[in-house]
Design a protein around this motif. Structure first.
Motif, short mmCIF file in Angstrom:
data_model
loop_
_atom_site.label_atom_id
_atom_site.label_comp_id
_atom_site.label_asym_id
_atom_site.label_seq_id
_atom_site.Cartn_x
_atom_site.Cartn_y
_atom_site.Cartn_z
N GLY A 93 -1.43 8.47 -3.23
CA GLY A 93 -1.41 9.23 -1.98
C GLY A 93 -2.06 8.45 -0.84
O GLY A 93 -2.05 7.22 -0.81
N LYS A 94 -2.66 9.18 0.09
CA LYS A 94 -3.26 8.57 1.28
C LYS A 94 -4.40 7.61 0.95
O LYS A 94 -4.73 6.73 1.74
N THR A 95 -5.00 7.76 -0.21
CA THR A 95 -6.10 6.88 -0.63
C THR A 95 -5.66 5.42 -0.66
O THR A 95 -6.47 4.52 -0.44
N ALA A 96 -4.39 5.17 -0.92
CA ALA A 96 -3.88 3.80 -1.02
C ALA A 96 -4.06 3.04 0.29
O ALA A 96 -4.24 1.82 0.27
N PHE A 97 -4.04 3.74 1.41
CA PHE A 97 -4.15 3.07 2.71
C PHE A 97 -5.58 2.74 3.10
O PHE A 97 -5.81 1.94 3.99
N THR A 98 -6.53 3.34 2.42
CA THR A 98 -7.93 3.03 2.70
C THR A 98 -8.51 2.09 1.66
O THR A 98 -9.61 1.58 1.83
N GLY A 99 -7.77 1.86 0.60
CA GLY A 99 -8.23 0.94 -0.44
C GLY A 99 -8.06 -0.50 -0.01
O GLY A 99 -7.33 -0.80 0.93
N GLY A 100 -8.69 -1.38 -0.70
CA GLY A 100 -8.64 -2.80 -0.36
C GLY A 100 -7.51 -3.52 -1.07
O GLY A 100 -6.43 -2.99 -1.28
N ALA A 101 -7.83 -4.74 -1.46
CA ALA A 101 -6.84 -5.59 -2.11
C ALA A 101 -6.36 -5.00 -3.44
O ALA A 101 -5.24 -5.28 -3.88
N GLY A 102 -7.19 -4.18 -4.05
CA GLY A 102 -6.80 -3.54 -5.31
C GLY A 102 -5.57 -2.66 -5.14
O GLY A 102 -4.70 -2.61 -6.02
N ALA A 159 3.98 9.33 1.70
CA ALA A 159 4.25 10.09 2.92
C ALA A 159 5.75 10.18 3.17
O ALA A 159 6.47 9.21 2.95
N ARG A 160 6.19 11.33 3.60
CA ARG A 160 7.61 11.53 3.88
C ARG A 160 8.01 10.77 5.14
O ARG A 160 7.30 10.80 6.14
N ARG A 161 9.13 10.08 5.05
CA ARG A 161 9.70 9.37 6.19
C ARG A 161 11.12 9.84 6.34
O ARG A 161 11.76 10.24 5.36
N ARG A 192 0.84 -1.20 0.00
CA ARG A 192 0.00 0.00 0.00
C ARG A 192 0.87 1.25 0.00
O ARG A 192 0.54 2.25 -0.62
N TYR A 193 2.00 1.20 0.71
CA TYR A 193 2.93 2.33 0.71
C TYR A 193 3.47 2.56 -0.70
O TYR A 193 3.56 3.70 -1.16
N ILE A 194 3.81 1.50 -1.40
CA ILE A 194 4.29 1.63 -2.78
C ILE A 194 3.19 2.25 -3.65
O ILE A 194 3.45 3.15 -4.44
N ALA A 195 1.96 1.78 -3.48
CA ALA A 195 0.84 2.34 -4.25
C ALA A 195 0.59 3.80 -3.89
O ALA A 195 0.14 4.59 -4.73
N SER A 196 0.91 4.18 -2.66
CA SER A 196 0.68 5.56 -2.24
C SER A 196 1.57 6.54 -2.99
O SER A 196 1.29 7.74 -2.99
N ALA A 197 2.61 6.06 -3.64
CA ALA A 197 3.44 6.94 -4.45
C ALA A 197 2.63 7.58 -5.57
O ALA A 197 2.88 8.71 -5.96
N VAL A 198 1.62 6.87 -6.05
CA VAL A 198 0.76 7.40 -7.10
C VAL A 198 -0.58 7.87 -6.54
O VAL A 198 -1.07 8.95 -6.90
#
Length: 119
Positions: free
Chosen positions: A43-52, A109-111, A35-41
């Motif tokens: 954003g935060k929506t990736a963490f609320t999305g499901g298996a997709g 997200a910045r780490r 999900r973190y990798i997907a968040s690169a494109v």
């Protein structure tokens, strides 16, 4: 065909290593990594999305691996320092570009950048 097969092997081995490292550091859900990798494109929506979103993270992981394999095949003819030096230099190049260029330019997200956690 060689680049495709090599990219799939490199992507699968890196996916396995990243997942095992993620679990070894005490994280119980490897899906969070993808999900973190997907968040690169996304954003935060990736963490609320499901298996997709997990699937998108895996897909992006393999696309990035393919890009790095293609780069390696392009620059390989100019590499003449020996296998160990060439591998170390290429690994350092990949680390620098991913951590100092690609991730900061993404929506992820910045780490804090901690060199010791990259080893």
């Amino acid at each position: 065909m060689t680049i495709l097969v090599t990219g799939l092997i490199a992507g699968a081995l890196d996916l396995l290593a990243a997942t095992l490292f993620f679990i070894a550091r005490g994280n119980k859900q490897p899906s969070a990594l993808f999900r973190y990798i997907a968040s690169a494109v996304f954003g935060k929506t990736a963490f609320t999305g499901g298996a997709g979103m997990v699937a998108m993270g895996v897909l992006f992981h393999f696309v990035i691996a393919m890009c790095w394999v293609l780069c390696y095949f392009v620059i390989y003819p100019w590499m003449h320092s020996g296998i160990i030096v060439d591998a170390a230099a290429y690994g350092l190049l990949v680390w620098v570009v991913m951590n100092l260029v690609v991730v900061p330019l993404s929506k992820a997200a910045r780490r804090p950048l901690l060199f010791h956690s990259s080893l």
